[in-house]
Design an enzyme around this catalytic site. Structure first.
Site, short mmCIF file in Angstrom:
data_model
loop_
_atom_site.label_atom_id
_atom_site.label_comp_id
_atom_site.label_asym_id
_atom_site.label_seq_id
_atom_site.Cartn_x
_atom_site.Cartn_y
_atom_site.Cartn_z
CG ASP A 10 10.45 104.76 -4.03
OD1 ASP A 10 9.81 104.00 -3.28
OD2 ASP A 10 11.02 104.36 -5.06
CB SER A 11 13.18 102.25 -1.28
OG SER A 11 12.56 101.69 -2.43
CE1 TYR A 42 15.46 102.49 1.83
CE2 TYR A 42 13.34 103.28 2.65
CZ TYR A 42 14.67 103.51 2.33
OH TYR A 42 15.20 104.76 2.52
N GLY A 43 12.63 96.47 1.10
CA GLY A 43 11.77 95.32 1.43
C GLY A 43 12.34 94.31 2.41
CB CYS A 73 8.16 104.16 -0.70
SG CYS A 73 9.06 102.71 -0.12
CG ASN A 74 3.01 100.22 -1.86
OD1 ASN A 74 1.85 100.13 -1.53
ND2 ASN A 74 3.38 100.65 -3.06
CD GLU A 152 16.07 101.45 -7.34
OE1 GLU A 152 17.10 102.10 -7.56
OE2 GLU A 152 14.99 101.99 -7.01
CB CYS A 183 6.10 97.51 -4.85
SG CYS A 183 7.80 98.13 -5.04
CB THR A 184 5.86 103.21 -6.19
OG1 THR A 184 7.07 103.21 -5.42
CG2 THR A 184 4.70 103.65 -5.33
CG HIS A 185 10.65 100.04 -7.41
ND1 HIS A 185 10.45 100.61 -6.18
CD2 HIS A 185 11.95 100.35 -7.76
CE1 HIS A 185 11.57 101.22 -5.79
NE2 HIS A 185 12.48 101.09 -6.73
#
Lengths: 264, 264
Positions: A10-11, A42-43, A73-74, A152, A183-185
């Site tokens: 993942d990012s 990353y987006g 991570c999408n 984050e 988004c996995t966040h």
């Protein structure tokens, strides 16, 4: 059977939402996790850079002898999943198709919302996948570039977070009955998102949906881990501060986490 | 995307229980079905013969240009699935691993029962797969050689059927909390089986479980059928009387069925 670990990339820390669901559904599997927090989010980055960073994480996981790689991570899935899947001789899973399929099943009024990073939304991949499978569904996409930084920085329950989520999601409220957390966040912001969208809106956790697919593919390729007394040790790696990573990971996974900082 | 049909094979009509579940969960997919009723039941036959018959059905389905083959037959899965899966370049699914996984998740007291044909039980494959994944579970196997003939002769609600099911299952009653219907014919006897075993016993339909896996693999290999206005026509083939097949199929699927009789 294959007792090697499953690799997650993942990012940053968002992929931990997938790992948490994995530990619930498949508690015997071992995890190697790499989060690229030093370069998150990353987006907003150009696709070529995301592609390069993703390959660096893939190669790191290969060096750990994993039996399967999960793009938790999408953004990485949107940019590089097909290419990596075609290049590797182990199964490589993304989070987008499981999320899209689950949303198609969940919607009752045919109106689906998708939220994700700037790159995921710009790639248009969720809308394409949903409408390829089901052309009559209406899909509304919305980029939420401020969400990953909130997660984050471990501020998911601050009043600032509530305000940002409310203001960002306003255009979607009342317009969809199903919302893909693309988004996995975002599951770390789930209570606030649910509150803003309304209790009746179904939130689709693309990462959790992906774990069902992991289970099926472990069966199909016959690479489940044996449920034995074998020593099992999850490993977590981050490209940023391990203390910051551990704080979020321990809070989310409800277990002690000692990550290691590495350079990719 | 791949708009070709999915192929299903079974020793007879039992695989229709898988098709019914497919039509419920994945209504856009097209089906080609082959049931070898003239040579059913497979259960008492030698493994080499089952292997040969299964390959004949596989080749028939390949001639129909299918994109995936589903072994909707536990006996064929026990004997030939691994071999066919390794030989073909399209995905080949069996019903045993999905059923075993579902039972492991369902049991609360750790006591699982498995019923199937003589060959499926003799192969011991369910017990092996369950205990490989979960060595601490107790598995009790029971062959039910009289069940397939009841279903193939369309007598699933007769008093004879009730008596046979009762007498066959007696050794399992009160001994398990989860029972795998390890033969795709058995869901047609489900009400009687549930009644004999008790309402609290969880019946695992190996065929229905398998459809979840079909869905995941269609996604993974990116071979879903488009949800469009394309003409869709299911095809059913039997090696015995098409009238007898249609009677069972129409009753089970609740739709008109016009099967064709073929020689393999």
């Amino acid at each position: 059977m294959d007792n090697r670990p499953i690799g997650f990339l993942d990012s940053g820390v968002g992929g931990l939402t997938v790992v948490k669901e994995l530990m619930r559904q498949l508690p015997d599997e071992e995890v190697v996790y790499i989060g690229d927090s030093s370069r998150a989010p990353y987006g907003p980055r150009p696709a070529e850079q995301i592609r390069q960073f993703t390959w660096e994480m893939v190669k790191f996981l290969q060096s750990k002898n994993v039996k399967m790689i999960v793009f938790a991570c999408n953004t990485a899935t949107a940019v590089a999943w097909e290419e990596v899947k075609a290049a590797l001789d182990i199964p490589v899973l993304g989070v987008i198709l499981p999320g899209a399929s689950a949303a198609i099943k969940a919607t009752e009024n045919g109106k689906i919302g998708i939220i994700g990073t700037a790159m995921t939304i710009k790639s248009d991949i969720y809308r394409q996948k949903v409408q390829l499978l089901s052309p009559n569904l209406a899909v509304t996409s919305l980029a939420c570039p401020k969400f990953v930084p909130i997660v984050e920085s471990n501020e998911t329950s601050s009043s600032v977070a509530k305000k940002i989520v409310y203001e960002t999601l306003k255009p979607l409220v009342g317009r969809v009955d199903t919302l893909i957390l693309g988004c996995t966040h975002y599951p770390l912001l789930r209570p606030i998102i649910q509150n803003v969208m309304g209790q009746d809106v179904k939130l689709i956790d693309s990462g959790a949906e992906c774990v069902r697919d992991i289970s099926v593919l472990l069966n199909y390729f016959e690479i489940n881990r044996e449920r034995t007394q074998l020593y099992k040790a999850h490993s977590f790696f981050t490209t940023a501060s391990s203390q910051a990573f551990d704080a979020i990971a321990e809070n989310w996974l409800k277990m002690p986490v000692k990550s290691r900082t590495i350079n990719l």
